[in-house]
Write a protein that holds these residues in place. Structure first.
Motif, mmCIF file in Angstrom:
data_model
loop_
_atom_site.group_PDB
_atom_site.id
_atom_site.type_symbol
_atom_site.label_atom_id
_atom_site.label_comp_id
_atom_site.label_asym_id
_atom_site.label_seq_id
_atom_site.Cartn_x
_atom_site.Cartn_y
_atom_site.Cartn_z
ATOM 1 N N GLU A 1 4.544 14.009 -11.751
ATOM 2 C CA GLU A 1 4.993 13.929 -13.147
ATOM 3 C C GLU A 1 3.974 14.571 -14.083
ATOM 4 O OE1 GLU A 1 5.600 10.485 -16.488
ATOM 5 O OE2 GLU A 1 6.069 9.974 -14.415
ATOM 6 N N ASP B 1 0.828 -1.210 0.000
ATOM 7 C CA ASP B 1 0.000 0.000 0.000
ATOM 8 C C ASP B 1 0.857 1.253 0.000
ATOM 9 O OD1 ASP B 1 -2.359 -1.400 -0.056
ATOM 10 O OD2 ASP B 1 -2.696 -1.330 2.119
ATOM 11 N N LEU C 1 2.287 1.702 -3.503
ATOM 12 C CA LEU C 1 1.257 2.192 -4.419
ATOM 13 C C LEU C 1 0.940 3.661 -4.177
ATOM 14 C CD1 LEU C 1 -1.157 -0.877 -4.532
ATOM 15 C CD2 LEU C 1 0.369 -0.060 -6.335
ATOM 16 N N THR C 2 0.919 4.082 -2.917
ATOM 17 C CA THR C 2 0.657 5.483 -2.571
ATOM 18 C C THR C 2 1.782 6.373 -3.085
ATOM 19 O OG1 THR C 2 -0.518 4.775 -0.583
ATOM 20 C CG2 THR C 2 0.174 7.068 -0.674
ATOM 21 N N GLN C 3 3.035 5.937 -2.886
ATOM 22 C CA GLN C 3 4.182 6.716 -3.376
ATOM 23 C C GLN C 3 4.178 6.792 -4.904
ATOM 24 O OE1 GLN C 3 7.599 4.769 -1.740
ATOM 25 N NE2 GLN C 3 7.340 5.672 0.304
ATOM 26 N N SER C 4 3.817 5.698 -5.537
ATOM 27 C CA SER C 4 3.751 5.676 -6.991
ATOM 28 C C SER C 4 2.682 6.644 -7.501
ATOM 29 C CB SER C 4 3.464 4.257 -7.477
ATOM 30 O OG SER C 4 3.286 4.246 -8.864
ATOM 31 N N ALA C 5 1.541 6.673 -6.837
ATOM 32 C CA ALA C 5 0.468 7.590 -7.237
ATOM 33 C C ALA C 5 0.905 9.048 -7.068
ATOM 34 C CB ALA C 5 -0.792 7.308 -6.432
ATOM 35 N N LYS C 6 1.639 9.343 -5.969
ATOM 36 C CA LYS C 6 2.130 10.705 -5.740
ATOM 37 C C LYS C 6 3.132 11.103 -6.827
ATOM 38 C CE LYS C 6 1.538 10.828 -0.722
ATOM 39 N NZ LYS C 6 2.233 10.862 0.565
ATOM 40 N N ARG C 7 4.016 10.180 -7.171
ATOM 41 C CA ARG C 7 5.003 10.466 -8.219
ATOM 42 C C ARG C 7 4.323 10.683 -9.569
ATOM 43 N NH1 ARG C 7 8.519 5.813 -6.250
ATOM 44 N NH2 ARG C 7 9.737 6.785 -4.595
ATOM 45 N N HIS C 8 3.310 9.880 -9.829
ATOM 46 C CA HIS C 8 2.589 10.021 -11.093
ATOM 47 C C HIS C 8 1.895 11.378 -11.180
ATOM 48 C CE1 HIS C 8 0.556 8.816 -14.721
ATOM 49 N NE2 HIS C 8 -0.606 9.150 -14.187
ATOM 50 N N LYS C 9 1.299 11.815 -10.071
ATOM 51 C CA LYS C 9 0.643 13.127 -10.047
ATOM 52 C C LYS C 9 1.673 14.242 -10.228
ATOM 53 C CE LYS C 9 -2.484 16.021 -7.324
ATOM 54 N NZ LYS C 9 -2.015 17.190 -8.007
#
Length: 105
Positions: A21, A8, A11-19
């Motif tokens: 980016e 989790d 996934l949260t860190q990945s979502a933050k990075r995607h936002k």
């Protein structure tokens, strides 16, 4: 092996990075589009300035020469030379500059 909690977090860190980016990409595209619009505006302003500004400047210069020479009460031939010679010189100088004119920056 990853636990559910670690998964989790990833996934949260990945979502933050995607936002982040997506925000950076949007800012870059806005800046690029703004610069393109600005260059296009400058290009058209230069072109309009040359197309309308130079003929207007020539007419005003000719009028100023004619007014100044007519106030001096010279002979007609001499006054014609005093009007035509500077106007032709200015026209040649402008033509020489226009030969190398490009509206692009």
């Amino acid at each position: 092996m990853l636990t559910d909690k670690e998964l989790d977090q990833l996934l949260t860190q990945s979502a933050k990075r995607h936002k982040a980016e997506a925000d950076i990409t949007a800012n870059v595209m806005r800046t690029v589009n703004r610069d393109l619009r600005r260059k296009r505006l400058i290009k058209w302003a230069k072109l309009l300035g040359i197309c309308f500004g130079l003929p207007l400047a020539m007419v005003l210069y000719f009028f100023a020469c004619k007014t100044a020479v007519s106030a001096l009460n010279m002979q007609p031939q001499l006054s014609a030379v005093c009007i035509v010679l500077p106007t032709i010189t200015l026209g040649v100088l402008i033509a020489r500059q226009l030969r190398h004119f490009h509206p692009e920056m």
